[in-house]
Design a protein around this motif. Structure first.
Motif, PDB file in Angstrom:
ATOM      1  N   GLY A  42     -62.630 -37.492 -34.189  1.00  0.00           N
ATOM      2  CA  GLY A  42     -62.880 -36.973 -32.907  1.00  0.00           C
ATOM      3  C   GLY A  42     -62.192 -35.431 -32.654  1.00  0.00           C
ATOM      4  N   ASN A  43     -62.110 -34.822 -33.826  1.00  0.00           N
ATOM      5  CA  ASN A  43     -61.703 -33.449 -33.350  1.00  0.00           C
ATOM      6  C   ASN A  43     -62.774 -32.502 -33.863  1.00  0.00           C
ATOM      7  N   PRO A  44     -63.197 -31.639 -32.702  1.00  0.00           N
ATOM      8  CA  PRO A  44     -64.228 -30.782 -32.851  1.00  0.00           C
ATOM      9  C   PRO A  44     -64.173 -29.875 -33.776  1.00  0.00           C
ATOM     10  N   ALA A  45     -62.894 -29.284 -34.215  1.00  0.00           N
ATOM     11  CA  ALA A  45     -62.670 -28.503 -35.092  1.00  0.00           C
ATOM     12  C   ALA A  45     -63.188 -28.596 -36.509  1.00  0.00           C
ATOM     13  N   GLY A  46     -63.345 -29.806 -36.517  1.00  0.00           N
ATOM     14  CA  GLY A  46     -64.397 -30.345 -37.940  1.00  0.00           C
ATOM     15  C   GLY A  46     -65.619 -29.711 -38.538  1.00  0.00           C
ATOM     16  N   TRP A  47     -66.191 -29.348 -37.288  1.00  0.00           N
ATOM     17  CA  TRP A  47     -67.648 -28.853 -37.509  1.00  0.00           C
ATOM     18  C   TRP A  47     -67.383 -27.548 -38.132  1.00  0.00           C
ATOM     19  N   SER A  48     -66.297 -26.856 -38.313  1.00  0.00           N
ATOM     20  CA  SER A  48     -66.142 -25.554 -39.236  1.00  0.00           C
ATOM     21  C   SER A  48     -65.922 -25.614 -40.726  1.00  0.00           C
ATOM     22  N   GLN A  49     -66.147 -26.976 -40.720  1.00  0.00           N
ATOM     23  CA  GLN A  49     -65.772 -27.224 -42.362  1.00  0.00           C
ATOM     24  C   GLN A  49     -66.818 -26.881 -43.227  1.00  0.00           C
ATOM     25  N   GLN A  50     -66.667 -26.003 -44.316  1.00  0.00           N
ATOM     26  CA  GLN A  50     -67.682 -25.511 -45.114  1.00  0.00           C
ATOM     27  C   GLN A  50     -67.995 -26.523 -46.137  1.00  0.00           C
ATOM     28  N   LEU A  51     -69.775 -26.563 -46.188  1.00  0.00           N
ATOM     29  CA  LEU A  51     -70.161 -27.532 -46.816  1.00  0.00           C
ATOM     30  C   LEU A  51     -70.583 -27.104 -48.301  1.00  0.00           C
ATOM     31  N   LEU A  52     -70.918 -25.612 -48.329  1.00  0.00           N
ATOM     32  CA  LEU A  52     -71.378 -25.024 -49.329  1.00  0.00           C
ATOM     33  C   LEU A  52     -71.226 -23.555 -49.173  1.00  0.00           C
ATOM     34  N   THR A  53     -70.965 -23.027 -50.577  1.00  0.00           N
ATOM     35  CA  THR A  53     -71.045 -21.483 -50.425  1.00  0.00           C
ATOM     36  C   THR A  53     -71.921 -20.890 -51.660  1.00  0.00           C
ATOM     37  N   ILE A  54     -72.667 -19.934 -51.230  1.00  0.00           N
ATOM     38  CA  ILE A  54     -73.598 -19.434 -52.254  1.00  0.00           C
ATOM     39  C   ILE A  54     -73.656 -18.025 -52.360  1.00  0.00           C
ATOM     40  N   GLY A 114     -63.769 -35.396 -25.449  1.00  0.00           N
ATOM     41  CA  GLY A 114     -63.018 -34.365 -25.987  1.00  0.00           C
ATOM     42  C   GLY A 114     -63.719 -33.730 -27.480  1.00  0.00           C
ATOM     43  N   ALA A 115     -64.223 -34.868 -28.318  1.00  0.00           N
ATOM     44  CA  ALA A 115     -65.040 -34.420 -29.467  1.00  0.00           C
ATOM     45  C   ALA A 115     -66.221 -33.584 -29.146  1.00  0.00           C
ATOM     46  N   ALA A 116     -66.696 -33.505 -27.898  1.00  0.00           N
ATOM     47  CA  ALA A 116     -67.936 -32.831 -27.740  1.00  0.00           C
ATOM     48  C   ALA A 116     -67.627 -31.279 -27.317  1.00  0.00           C
ATOM     49  N   ALA A 117     -66.269 -31.142 -27.157  1.00  0.00           N
ATOM     50  CA  ALA A 117     -66.072 -29.995 -26.686  1.00  0.00           C
ATOM     51  C   ALA A 117     -66.020 -28.925 -27.655  1.00  0.00           C
ATOM     52  N   SER A 118     -67.195 -28.554 -28.291  1.00  0.00           N
ATOM     53  CA  SER A 118     -67.394 -27.372 -29.241  1.00  0.00           C
ATOM     54  C   SER A 118     -68.570 -26.605 -28.979  1.00  0.00           C
ATOM     55  N   SER A 119     -68.583 -25.528 -29.775  1.00  0.00           N
ATOM     56  CA  SER A 119     -69.940 -24.510 -29.623  1.00  0.00           C
ATOM     57  C   SER A 119     -71.128 -25.358 -30.283  1.00  0.00           C
ATOM     58  N   VAL A 120     -70.776 -26.049 -31.158  1.00  0.00           N
ATOM     59  CA  VAL A 120     -72.055 -26.837 -31.720  1.00  0.00           C
ATOM     60  C   VAL A 120     -72.641 -27.604 -30.733  1.00  0.00           C
TER      61      VAL A 120
END
Length: 151
Positions: A42-54, A114-120
Motif C-alpha cells: 500500500g506504499n505508493p513510493a514502491g513505484w519508483s523501484q528500479q526494474l532494470l538498468t540498461i 492512500g496507495a493511489a496517491a502517486s504520480s503514476v
C-alpha cells in the motif's frame, strides 16, 4: 430542382459494429491495485523501484522503474481505446459509458485511497479522462458523417 433526400446505404452498418470489448484501461487499474497492495504494502513510493538498468551508447545508464512500466501499459491500452472509439453502434455507447465508470473509479480511488496517491496513478487517471473525452468526441464527429446526403 434540387432533391434533398437522405440516402441510407443498403445492408446497414454491420461492418462497423464490432464485438463488445470492455474498457481496456481496466487492465492498468487492476494491475496497479494488485501490485500496490500485494507487493508494495500500500506504499505508493514502491513505484519508483528500479526494474532494470540498461547502459546507453552515450555512456549513461537508463533505468526503467515499475511506475514507468505501468505507464507504458496504460499508454498501450489508451491507444487501443482510441482505436475502439472509432466504431459506432450500440456496443460503442455501452463501452463509452463503462469508460466513464472506469474514470470515476480512478478518481474516487485517487482521492480516498492512500496507495493511489502517486504520480503514476494520477497519470493513469488522466489517461482515463482522455479516453472518455476522445471516445465521445470521435463518436460525435463520426456520427455526423454517417448520414450521406444525396443530391
Amino acid at each position: 430542382m434540387s432533391d434533398n433526400t437522405v440516402f441510407i446505404p443498403p445492408g446497414g452498418r454491420s461492418s462497423r459494429n464490432g464485438a463488445f470489448i470492455p474498457p481496456l484501461l481496466l487492465i492498468p487499474l487492476i494491475a496497479y491495485n494488485f501490485f500496490a497492495f500485494l507487493f508494495m504494502g500500500g506504499n505508493p513510493a514502491g513505484w519508483s523501484q528500479q526494474l532494470l538498468t540498461i547502459p546507453m551508447v552515450s555512456g549513461v545508464q537508463w533505468s526503467l522503474t515499475a511506475g514507468d512500466l505501468m505507464l507504458v501499459v496504460g499508454l498501450v491500452c489508451l491507444f487501443f481505446e482510441v482505436l475502439k472509439s472509432t466504431n459506432t453502434g450500440r456496443n460503442s455507447v455501452i463501452e463509452h459509458m463503462l469508460s466513464v465508470v472506469v474514470f470515476v473509479i480512478f478518481l474516487v480511488e485517487f482521492l480516498l485511497v492512500g496507495a493511489a496517491a502517486s504520480s503514476v496513478f494520477f497519470i493513469l487517471m488522466m489517461m482515463a479522462i482522455v479516453d472518455v473525452v476522445a471516445g465521445f468526441t470521435v463518436s460525435i464527429t463520426g456520427a455526423g458523417r454517417d448520414v450521406t446526403m444525396g443530391g
